[in-house]
Design a protein around this motif. Structure first.
Motif, PDB file in Angstrom:
ATOM      1  N   GLU A 181       0.866  -1.186   0.000  1.00 60.63           N
ATOM      2  CA  GLU A 181       0.000   0.000   0.000  1.00 60.63           C
ATOM      3  C   GLU A 181       0.901   1.234   0.000  1.00 60.63           C
ATOM      4  O   GLU A 181       1.898   1.294   0.725  1.00 60.63           O
ATOM      5  CB  GLU A 181      -0.906   0.014   1.226  1.00 60.63           C
ATOM      6  CG  GLU A 181      -1.821   1.240   1.285  1.00 60.63           C
ATOM      7  CD  GLU A 181      -2.664   1.255   2.544  1.00 60.63           C
ATOM      8  OE1 GLU A 181      -3.789   0.731   2.513  1.00 60.63           O
ATOM      9  OE2 GLU A 181      -2.163   1.774   3.568  1.00 60.63           O
ATOM     10  N   GLU A 226      -7.558   2.745  -3.613  1.00 61.53           N
ATOM     11  CA  GLU A 226      -8.299   2.126  -2.518  1.00 61.53           C
ATOM     12  C   GLU A 226      -9.793   2.342  -2.739  1.00 61.53           C
ATOM     13  O   GLU A 226     -10.252   3.465  -2.952  1.00 61.53           O
ATOM     14  CB  GLU A 226      -7.885   2.741  -1.178  1.00 61.53           C
ATOM     15  CG  GLU A 226      -8.570   2.142   0.026  1.00 61.53           C
ATOM     16  CD  GLU A 226      -8.076   0.749   0.347  1.00 61.53           C
ATOM     17  OE1 GLU A 226      -8.834  -0.014   0.956  1.00 61.53           O
ATOM     18  OE2 GLU A 226      -6.933   0.419  -0.016  1.00 61.53           O
ATOM     19  N   ASP A 239     -12.159   5.572  -1.660  1.00 59.76           N
ATOM     20  CA  ASP A 239     -11.312   6.730  -1.393  1.00 59.76           C
ATOM     21  C   ASP A 239     -11.542   7.761  -2.499  1.00 59.76           C
ATOM     22  O   ASP A 239     -11.024   7.611  -3.613  1.00 59.76           O
ATOM     23  CB  ASP A 239      -9.842   6.294  -1.362  1.00 59.76           C
ATOM     24  CG  ASP A 239      -8.902   7.452  -1.028  1.00 59.76           C
ATOM     25  OD1 ASP A 239      -9.385   8.573  -0.851  1.00 59.76           O
ATOM     26  OD2 ASP A 239      -7.686   7.210  -0.963  1.00 59.76           O
ATOM     27  N   ARG A 282      -4.671   6.707  -1.593  1.00 49.33           N
ATOM     28  CA  ARG A 282      -3.951   5.461  -1.321  1.00 49.33           C
ATOM     29  C   ARG A 282      -4.078   4.534  -2.522  1.00 49.33           C
ATOM     30  O   ARG A 282      -5.139   4.430  -3.129  1.00 49.33           O
ATOM     31  CB  ARG A 282      -4.502   4.752  -0.077  1.00 49.33           C
ATOM     32  CG  ARG A 282      -4.256   5.490   1.220  1.00 49.33           C
ATOM     33  CD  ARG A 282      -4.925   4.769   2.382  1.00 49.33           C
ATOM     34  NE  ARG A 282      -4.748   5.463   3.627  1.00 49.33           N
ATOM     35  CZ  ARG A 282      -3.719   5.263   4.455  1.00 49.33           C
ATOM     36  NH1 ARG A 282      -2.804   4.354   4.153  1.00 49.33           N
ATOM     37  NH2 ARG A 282      -3.603   5.945   5.567  1.00 49.33           N
ATOM     38  N   THR A 322      -3.350   0.517  -3.432  1.00 49.98           N
ATOM     39  CA  THR A 322      -3.061  -0.785  -2.827  1.00 49.98           C
ATOM     40  C   THR A 322      -2.982  -1.840  -3.910  1.00 49.98           C
ATOM     41  O   THR A 322      -3.476  -1.659  -5.029  1.00 49.98           O
ATOM     42  CB  THR A 322      -4.136  -1.183  -1.806  1.00 49.98           C
ATOM     43  OG1 THR A 322      -5.395  -1.281  -2.485  1.00 49.98           O
ATOM     44  CG2 THR A 322      -4.233  -0.153  -0.696  1.00 49.98           C
TER      45      THR A 322
END
Length: 865
Positions: free
Chosen positions: A326, A405, A408, A413, A415
């Protein structure tokens, strides 16, 4: 099987008719009158009175028994019917009349079909077979009510004695409610959001609901039992250890008979490279009366998302070499699971994007950075295969998947997963090498060398690449005589010699069959191709060995250079092949450099082959006849038919210009058939002109010999033209003879039986095994022009002629010398004992009319024309 029933019956319906009741009443009245008769003795009247009382008591007891039967019969809540052996309904209880909504008289006394019209005619046969074994017969059928409506019932049948008759008692239970419950249960199974799988005792799939199909990624057009086969999956437990079958929750439930609750299970799909985590509860299920589970039902939920960030999940993923990562974009913080860190092999766990990129090679750093930046600005996710190097210097391949993510809104982020695919890439490389390697010699194969040449021609660093095309001389003969094992061994030895000769100066490949390629760079040493060709020829100077045999194999080599001889791989190889063919055609065991003149000759050969295919149909061939002369008497004793080709584009062509092409293309079979027929026709024409039977010799190709029934063809030709077999002489090369196959022996025997003269042409040029002279019905030999042209001056030719003459004489074979062109040669052959010769000393090939004119001329006039 069905029962019967009716609405609530009246009193008459509830009272059963008692057979023989009126007889009993008459008996009671008679006994009562007799007991009161004063004329009878007192003792008799007393006895009759006691009989009357006993009969009354028995009647009352029987009525009480019938009443108890009826009360019990009507008290059963399910429809019960008594059925005779022929299917007649003898009795029906009150529940039956209610269930079927019919009065008793519409059923009792009728056949059971009144309740189930769909029953087959012989439906009672399996019932009685089961009951006679002492078992109960159970079946599900659909019965009919009085209003015509249908309902499902489960019928249990057993034996019963009814009024002294063998009957069936059948109890029918309405299962409509159960069917509805099963349907509602199945609907519930399909709508529930938990996966449900029902498995048999061998863990074979009996049922898989929609949620389970979605969790396992099984499409509607796929079969669950096929997709859930264990070779597709790797199953791990909570500690990441791969589980044995007896450790699966479903198997544990079957083995123990107890519920296995909330087991954590990881399942990795080998092809899709996808890991899912499940919590599983497995419930064993027993059949009625069974003491072992018959099947197991497993309920499970997908907890992959919940496990993503846990250390337990990271450990289990390591079994499949998958780690998680991440990247917090705002803080530039990189988080890697333990497995991801292990895969990268970095001295310190990368904690920033740059630190992660530093583990990769330069070109892949740019690819990953661009992909991450694209996601951070709202772009789609990525799936990349990247290469890097660990701290210990070992290279690795990884598959990196990443996306924003979920949930979001600012894409703060990213991942994803990071999987070690080094093993797969190594396997791919192994397969690639195998696909590029010739399995016999270990050299590069055809596809590999074509790719390498293409890369060299496209690389500016190799502007002067050269190709050497190598073909082994006489390989086919060795392969035919000694067999394919010897041929393979020869190819391996030849490959090793070429490898030693070339060393580091070139790249070697087996191009196919007995052909090899050497690719080298001629930019720094222009003469390198010629130097390597000489080295290869020297490597073949020593004889080859196979078991106890020793034989000489040489090579013919063609050389072509880029870019002047070709800028594409196929063009360069083709031109090297043209040069090799020229070298082999002129003199074997040598090399030849390609030139435009060679290309033109190759084009001419292609033109010859193209025109050759239509030559017979276009009637472009003719035969000339060269006399075979008695060397002592000077008279013509026979003739050899020689073919000539007059093409409208190419003009007059000699046999040496086109026969080899016809052999290669297979056209020689059609041409040879025409020569045989034309020669026979001409002999018949001379006969009809009063010239007698002139024997004509015809050359027969190896392809004619193996490709058709030659003896049968000759028989038909002789029959068509009414010729004796002695009018035809067939000349074979030694290649036909060394086959030594049963078909060869049969063909020679068939030709001999026809009286055809059989001769070996060009004796001594080929693989001269003398044993076939003893075993085959050969009539004569022809001494090759290669040997007669050097006599009497050349000692070697003299020795060969003497040897062949001695062989013919000792075996009682005829002998004809070819190529007699001088009186000195004729005198030498006469002294040697050769009886017949042919050649330009006597005449070239003559037209049929010219040959006929010379038949009766003496030697001097024949030789002077």
């Amino acid at each position: 099987m069905s029962t019967a029933g009716a609405p609530d019956p009246g009193d008459s319906a509830r009272t059963a008719v008692v057979p023989g009741a009126s007889d009993t009443d008459d008996s009671l009245q008679s006994l009562q009158r007799a007991a009161s008769d004063p004329t009878l003795p007192a003792e008799t009247r007393e006895l009759l009175a006691r009989a009357h009382e006993a009969l009354l008591a028995a009647q009352a007891q029987a009525e009480a028994e019938r009443q108890r039967y009826r009360n019990l019969f009507d008290a059963v809540p399910d429809p019960v019917s008594i059925i005779a052996e022929d299917g007649t309904v003898m009795d029906l209880n009150r529940a039956g009349m209610r269930a079927y909504r019919r009065p008793r008289e519409e059923i009792v006394g009728k056949n059971i079909n009144v309740l189930n019209p769909d029953l087959p005619r012989d439906h009672l046969v399996p019932v009685w077979e089961t009951l006679n074994r002492g078992d109960t017969y159970v079946i599900e059928v659909t019965n009919m009510r009085g209003d015509g409506s249908r309902f499902p019932v489960e019928v249990h049948s057993a034996n019963i004695a009814f009024d002294g008759r063998k009957c069936i008692v059948a109890v029918a239970r309405d299962i409509s409610t159960r069917r509805e419950a099963e349907m509602r249960y199945r609907e519930l199974m399909e709508t529930i959001d938990k996966g449900i799988v029902v498995q048999g005792h061998d863990l074979d799939i009996h049922y898989c609901n929609g949620a389970a199909m979605r969790i396992f990624g099984i499409r509607e057009d796929q079969r669950a039992d096929e997709e859930m086969r264990m070779e597709h999956w790797r199953v791990v437990g909570a500690d990441g250890r791969e589980l044995r079958r007896d450790e699966f929750p479903a198997q544990r439930a079957l083995d123990s008979g107890h519920v296995i609750e909330s087991a954590l299970l990881g399942m990795y799909h080998r092809q899709r490279r996808q890991m899912i985590w499940l919590t599983v509860t497995s419930v064993p299920q027993f059949l009625p009366g069974g003491n072992r589970p018959a099947q197991v039902t497993s309920l499970f939920s997908d907890v992959t998302e919940l496990k993503r960030d846990s250390a337990l999940f990271d450990r289990a993923q390591s079994l499949a070499h998958i780690g998680g990562w991440e990247w917090d974009i705002a803080r530039d913080r990189m988080y890697l699971t333990e497995e991801a860190i292990r895969i990268l092999g970095a001295p310190l766990p990368p904690d920033t994007l740059d630190a992660l990129l530093a583990c990769l090679r330069e070109s892949d750093r740019r690819r990953l950075r661009c992909a991450v930046e694209r996601v951070s600005t709202g772009g789609s996710g990525f799936d990349l295969e990247l290469q890097g190097r660990r701290q210990d210097g070992q290279p690795f391949w990884i598959r990196v998947i990443g996306d924003a993510e979920p949930g979001d809104p600012g894409n703060s982020r990213i991942t994803g997963t990071l999987q070690d695919i080094s093993t797969d890439k190594q396997a791919e490389e192994t397969l690639r090498i195998q696909a590029r390697t010739d399995p016999l010699t270990g050299l590069m194969n055809r596809d590999a060398v074509l790719t390498e040449i293409a890369e060299r021609l496209a690389d500016p660093a190799h502007p002067q690449a050269a190709v050497l095309y190598i073909d082994l001389d006489r390989f086919k003969m060795i392969n035919d005589v000694l067999g394919h094992n010897a041929g393979d061994e020869l190819l391996v030895q030849a490959a090793n010699r070429i490898r030693d000769a070339v060393d580091e100066d070139g790249m070697i490949a087996r191009f196919g069959g007995d052909e090899f390629l050497v690719v080298c760079d001629a930019s720094d040493e222009p003469a390198r191709p010629e130097r390597l060709a000489d080295a290869i020829l020297r490597a073949f100077a020593e004889a080859f060995r196979f078991d106890q045999d020793e034989f000489s194999i040489t090579a013919s080599i063609g050389i072509a250079r880029a870019p002047e001889d070709g800028q594409r791989p196929q063009q360069l190889i083709q031109n090297a092949d043209i040069a090799m063919y020229d070298s082999k055609h002129r003199a074997r065991n040598g090399w030849q450099v390609f030139s435009p003149e060679l290309a033109q000759r190759q084009q001419d050969r292609l033109q010859i082959e193209t025109q050759l295919r239509r030559a017979v149909d276009n009637q472009e061939f003719r035969l000339v006849y060269q006399p075979q002369v008695d060397l002592r008497q000077g008279r013509i004793v026979a003739a050899e038919a020689l073919i000539r080709w007059q093409n409208h584009q190419l003009g007059e062509l000699r046999p040496d210009l086109f026969i080899s092409h016809a052999e290669t293309t297979g056209d020689i079979v059609n041409i040879g058939s025409w020569v045989l027929r034309e020669a026979c026709r001409q002999v018949a024409e001379w006969r009809d002109q009063g010239l007698g039977i002139v024997r004509v010799a015809v050359n027969v190709s190896y392809r004619q010999f193996v490709g058709e029934d030659l003896a049968e063809k000759v028989r038909r030709l002789l029959e068509d033209y009414q010729l004796p077999g002695s009018a035809l002489e067939l000349e074979f090369t030694e290649r036909v003879l060394i086959e030594d196959a049963p078909s060869t022996l049969r063909t020679f025997a068939g030709l001999k039986a026809l009286g055809v003269v059989l001769t070996i042409d060009d004796f001594g040029e080929g693989y001269s095994a003398l044993n076939y002279l003893r075993r085959l019905p050969i009539h004569g030999l022809k001494l090759s022009q290669l040997f007669t042209e050097g006599v009497p001056q050349n000692r070697s030719d003299v020795a060969v002629c003497q040897a062949v003459s001695a062989i013919a004489r000792s075996l009682g074979l005829g002998l004809v010398a070819e190529g007699v062109e001088s009186e000195a040669q004729r005198q030498f052959l006469l002294q040697l004992g050769v009886p017949v010769g042919q050649g330009f000393l006597f005449a070239p090939g003559l037209s049929p009319d010219e040959f006929a004119r010379r038949l009766d001329l003496p030697l001097e006039r024949v030789s002077n024309g």
